[in-house]
Design an enzyme around this catalytic site. Structure first.
Site, PDB file in Angstrom:
ATOM      1  N   HIS A  93       0.845  -1.196   0.000  1.00  0.00           N
ATOM      2  CA  HIS A  93       0.000   0.000   0.000  1.00  0.00           C
ATOM      3  C   HIS A  93       0.881   1.247   0.000  1.00  0.00           C
ATOM      4  O   HIS A  93       1.928   1.274   0.655  1.00  0.00           O
ATOM      5  CB  HIS A  93      -0.915  -0.012   1.234  1.00  0.00           C
ATOM      6  CG  HIS A  93      -1.994   1.017   1.150  1.00  0.00           C
ATOM      7  ND1 HIS A  93      -1.759   2.352   1.410  1.00  0.00           N
ATOM      8  CD2 HIS A  93      -3.291   0.915   0.795  1.00  0.00           C
ATOM      9  CE1 HIS A  93      -2.886   3.017   1.235  1.00  0.00           C
ATOM     10  NE2 HIS A  93      -3.836   2.169   0.860  1.00  0.00           N
ATOM     11  N   GLU A 168      -3.796   2.225  -7.291  1.00  0.00           N
ATOM     12  CA  GLU A 168      -4.161   3.267  -6.313  1.00  0.00           C
ATOM     13  C   GLU A 168      -3.177   4.420  -6.409  1.00  0.00           C
ATOM     14  O   GLU A 168      -2.119   4.376  -5.759  1.00  0.00           O
ATOM     15  CB  GLU A 168      -4.046   2.707  -4.889  1.00  0.00           C
ATOM     16  CG  GLU A 168      -5.125   1.772  -4.484  1.00  0.00           C
ATOM     17  CD  GLU A 168      -5.426   1.919  -2.997  1.00  0.00           C
ATOM     18  OE1 GLU A 168      -6.606   1.970  -2.667  1.00  0.00           O
ATOM     19  OE2 GLU A 168      -4.488   2.020  -2.200  1.00  0.00           O
TER      20      GLU A 168
HETATM   21  P1  PGA Z   1      -9.604   5.924   0.231  1.00  0.00           P
HETATM   22  O1  PGA Z   1      -8.408   4.902   0.532  1.00  0.00           O
HETATM   23  O2  PGA Z   1     -10.741   5.122  -0.292  1.00  0.00           O
HETATM   24  O3  PGA Z   1      -9.874   6.536   1.574  1.00  0.00           O
HETATM   25  O4  PGA Z   1      -9.100   6.892  -0.748  1.00  0.00           O
HETATM   26  C1  PGA Z   1      -8.110   3.861  -0.334  1.00  0.00           C
HETATM   27  C2  PGA Z   1      -6.902   3.132   0.184  1.00  0.00           C
HETATM   28  O5  PGA Z   1      -5.967   3.816   0.631  1.00  0.00           O
HETATM   29  O6  PGA Z   1      -6.845   1.901   0.188  1.00  0.00           O
END
Ligand code: PGA
Length: 253
Positions: A93, A168
């Site tokens: 992440h 992401e």
């Molecule tokens: P968010 O986070 O939906 O709050 O943007 C996603 C993540 O960091 O997995």
């Protein structure tokens, strides 16, 4: 392809009773949901929640260590997570890359450890701190991150044990002021770039690897992404802590 909805609770909530309440708030007429829902609470709540809500959801962890056991103070192995009820582990992440200095090499060791423990890794790629500057070549960074994370993963298995990839971009993750969801076209282009890399590496089985999007998904933004063939589900942080919001995401058709 089956859609996945991953609830990444991050370091929330503070206590077990709030955690129970949150899971309870997710319940709905299951037949109305198009996803496999994977809840990733802090590890400390995993055993209790996965026992109490057994069969209702799948369970995952937000990270693990790459060794199976030994003198690694504070760390938790993939095997331990499995024994707590986890079937999935988020790996790489961007918050861990940024705040804890996780490198591509560490992430690769974690992916291999998760697979060795017979769990499914959810591999996050998106750029790291450098990609906050939207001018950098994000595809090159994402490509490098994915290739490094999957080094030594020579085939993707069908069946229960799966590889999932989440795109992401760090600049889209909620909770940081000024962040907004990635433009849909941009996110889908990145997802399709990731798909092509997976096909190049794994051939036909690469087509079956779910590619998810994460970053400021809410009940209002989810509809723009849902239903596009490039996007096989979502990794949701902030909205997974808000029952109404999360139910809207769950119920999208
Ligand atoms: P968010 O986070 O939906 O709050 O943007 C996603 C993540 O960091 O997995």
């Amino acid at each position: 392809m089956k859609h996945y909805l991953i609830a990444n609770w991050k370091m929330n909530p503070t206590g077990l009773s709030d955690a129970h309440r949150l899971v309870t708030s997710y319940h709905l007429n299951r037949s109305r949901s198009r996803y496999e829902v994977v809840i990733c609470p802090p590890n400390i709540f995993l055993t209790e929640l996965s026992k109490r809500h057994r069969g209702d959801f799948s369970w995952g962890a937000q990270d693990c260590f790459w060794e199976a056991g030994g003198p690694y103070t504070g760390e938790v192995s993939a095997g331990m997570l499995r024994s707590l009820g986890a079937g999935y582990v988020i790996v790489g992440h961007s918050e861990r890359r940024e705040h804890l200095g996780e490198t591509d090499a560490m992430i690769n060791k974690k992916v291999l450890a998760v697979l060795r423990a017979q769990l499914s890794p959810i591999v996050c790629v998106g750029g790291g701190p450098a990609a906050r500057n939207k001018q950098v070549n994000a595809q090159a960074i994402v490509g490098r991150q994915l290739t490094a994370a999957l080094h030594g993963v020579n085939r993707v298995a069908a069946g229960k044990l799966k590889l999932l990839v989440a795109y992401e971009p760090p600049w889209a993750i909620s909770g940081v002021s000024g962040n907004t969801p990635a433009p849909v076209g941009y996110a889908l282009e990145m997802a399709s770039y990731i798909r092509n890399l997976l096909i190049k590496k794994y051939g036909k089985p690469g087509k079956a690897v779910p590619v998810l999007y994460g970053g400021s998904i809410t009940g209002d933004t989810v509809g723009k992404f849902f239903g596009n063939k490039e996007c096989n589900g979502f990794l949701v942080g902030g909205a997974s802590l808000k029952p109404k919001e999360f139910r809207k995401i769950l119920e999208i058709q």
